[in-house]
Design a protein around this motif. Structure first.
Motif, short mmCIF file in Angstrom:
data_model
loop_
_atom_site.label_atom_id
_atom_site.label_comp_id
_atom_site.label_asym_id
_atom_site.label_seq_id
_atom_site.Cartn_x
_atom_site.Cartn_y
_atom_site.Cartn_z
N ASN A 43 0.85 -1.18 0.00
CA ASN A 43 0.00 0.00 0.00
C ASN A 43 0.90 1.24 0.00
O ASN A 43 2.11 1.13 -0.06
CB ASN A 43 -0.93 -0.02 1.21
N GLU A 44 0.29 2.40 0.08
CA GLU A 44 1.03 3.65 0.05
C GLU A 44 1.25 4.25 1.45
O GLU A 44 1.69 5.39 1.58
CB GLU A 44 0.29 4.67 -0.81
N ARG A 45 0.95 3.50 2.49
CA ARG A 45 1.08 4.02 3.86
C ARG A 45 2.50 4.46 4.21
O ARG A 45 2.69 5.37 5.00
CB ARG A 45 0.63 2.97 4.88
N TYR A 46 3.47 3.78 3.65
CA TYR A 46 4.87 4.11 3.99
C TYR A 46 5.17 5.59 3.73
O TYR A 46 5.98 6.19 4.42
CB TYR A 46 5.86 3.21 3.22
N LYS A 47 4.50 6.19 2.74
CA LYS A 47 4.74 7.60 2.41
C LYS A 47 4.33 8.54 3.53
O LYS A 47 4.85 9.65 3.62
CB LYS A 47 3.99 7.97 1.13
N ARG A 48 3.39 8.10 4.37
CA ARG A 48 2.92 8.95 5.46
C ARG A 48 3.60 8.64 6.79
O ARG A 48 3.35 9.30 7.79
CB ARG A 48 1.40 8.79 5.62
N MET A 49 4.45 7.64 6.80
CA MET A 49 5.11 7.24 8.05
C MET A 49 6.29 8.15 8.38
O MET A 49 7.12 8.43 7.53
CB MET A 49 5.63 5.80 7.95
N SER A 50 6.32 8.58 9.59
CA SER A 50 7.43 9.36 10.10
C SER A 50 7.65 8.93 11.54
O SER A 50 6.70 8.89 12.31
CB SER A 50 7.13 10.86 10.02
N VAL A 51 8.85 8.56 11.86
CA VAL A 51 9.15 8.14 13.23
C VAL A 51 10.22 9.05 13.81
O VAL A 51 11.01 9.66 13.09
CB VAL A 51 9.60 6.66 13.32
N ILE A 52 10.23 9.13 15.10
CA ILE A 52 11.23 9.92 15.81
C ILE A 52 12.57 9.20 15.72
O ILE A 52 12.64 7.98 15.77
CB ILE A 52 10.82 10.09 17.28
N TYR A 53 13.62 9.99 15.59
CA TYR A 53 14.98 9.45 15.58
C TYR A 53 15.15 8.51 16.78
O TYR A 53 14.84 8.88 17.91
CB TYR A 53 15.95 10.63 15.67
N GLY A 54 15.58 7.29 16.53
CA GLY A 54 15.76 6.31 17.59
C GLY A 54 14.59 5.35 17.74
O GLY A 54 14.69 4.37 18.46
N ARG A 55 13.47 5.63 17.07
CA ARG A 55 12.29 4.77 17.15
C ARG A 55 12.08 4.03 15.83
O ARG A 55 12.53 4.47 14.79
CB ARG A 55 11.03 5.60 17.44
N GLY A 56 11.32 2.96 15.88
CA GLY A 56 11.06 2.19 14.67
C GLY A 56 12.32 1.55 14.14
O GLY A 56 13.41 1.70 14.71
N VAL A 57 12.19 0.86 13.04
CA VAL A 57 13.34 0.18 12.45
C VAL A 57 14.38 1.20 11.98
O VAL A 57 15.54 1.16 12.36
CB VAL A 57 12.90 -0.71 11.27
N ALA A 58 13.94 2.15 11.14
CA ALA A 58 14.88 3.11 10.56
C ALA A 58 15.49 4.03 11.61
O ALA A 58 16.69 4.30 11.59
CB ALA A 58 14.18 3.94 9.48
N GLY A 59 14.68 4.50 12.55
CA GLY A 59 15.20 5.38 13.60
C GLY A 59 16.25 4.71 14.45
O GLY A 59 17.25 5.31 14.83
N ARG A 60 16.03 3.43 14.73
CA ARG A 60 17.01 2.68 15.53
C ARG A 60 18.32 2.49 14.77
O ARG A 60 19.41 2.65 15.34
CB ARG A 60 16.42 1.32 15.91
N VAL A 61 18.21 2.18 13.48
CA VAL A 61 19.42 1.98 12.68
C VAL A 61 20.21 3.28 12.56
O VAL A 61 21.44 3.28 12.70
CB VAL A 61 19.06 1.42 11.28
N LEU A 62 19.52 4.39 12.35
CA LEU A 62 20.23 5.68 12.26
C LEU A 62 20.87 6.05 13.59
O LEU A 62 21.97 6.58 13.62
CB LEU A 62 19.27 6.78 11.82
N GLN A 63 20.18 5.76 14.69
CA GLN A 63 20.72 6.12 16.00
C GLN A 63 21.96 5.29 16.34
O GLN A 63 22.95 5.82 16.84
CB GLN A 63 19.65 5.92 17.07
N THR A 64 21.91 4.00 16.06
CA THR A 64 23.03 3.13 16.43
C THR A 64 24.10 3.05 15.37
O THR A 64 25.25 2.72 15.66
CB THR A 64 22.54 1.69 16.73
N GLY A 65 23.73 3.31 14.12
CA GLY A 65 24.70 3.20 13.02
C GLY A 65 25.04 1.76 12.68
O GLY A 65 26.03 1.50 12.00
N THR A 66 24.22 0.82 13.15
CA THR A 66 24.46 -0.59 12.88
C THR A 66 23.22 -1.22 12.24
O THR A 66 22.12 -0.72 12.38
CB THR A 66 24.79 -1.38 14.17
#
Length: 143
Positions: A43-66
């Motif tokens: 679906n197109e829901r991903y376009k509306r998703m925004s998570v706080i830095y450190g949250r969710g899959v992407a936020g966690r990866v950006l925060q830890t760098g791993t």
């Protein structure tokens, strides 16, 4: 020759047999992380998703760098609702890889599977990350 983000994601999907390949980027105005592209989304829901830095899959990866590897979403450390992309796209296994770029705050390559599947090995993931590093460096040079 410069490749488009769509071409790179399609190449990753073919190489890894992934159900979903998506890119998340840090969005500086909102100070959040947004999914900017997805190959074969349900679906197109991903376009509306925004998570706080450190949250969710992407936020966690950006925060830890791993990288964040999950062979079975039933074993995630937090409830499934804390991982909106996984929930929305009905993902069963995934790997999320940081894409480093000295002048870009960060991006994440998400490779997900809607059925049980072996995750790509570290060497393949490192190579895929390099594809996207080059793409983002070229994109920034043009902008």
């Amino acid at each position: 020759m410069r490749r488009s983000l769509e071409e790179l994601c399609a190449k990753v999907a073919a190489e890894t047999e992934a159900s979903l390949v998506a890119i998340a980027e840090f969005h500086s105005p909102s100070k959040g992380v947004r999914w900017t592209y997805a190959d074969h989304p349900l679906n197109e829901r991903y376009k509306r998703m925004s998570v706080i830095y450190g949250r969710g899959v992407a936020g966690r990866v950006l925060q830890t760098g791993t990288s964040f590897r999950c062979e079975n979403v039933e074993n995630l450390p937090l409830p499934l609702r804390e991982y909106p992309i996984v929930l929305s796209e009905k993902i069963r296994a995934f790997i999320a890889i940081p894409i480093a770029n000295p002048s870009l705050f960060g991006a994440v390559l998400f490779i997900g599977y809607r059925a049980s599947h072996a995750l790509p090995d570290k060497d393949l993931c490192d190579g895929l990350s390099l594809y996207f590093q080059t793409y983002f460096q070229e994109r920034e040079a043009v902008e």
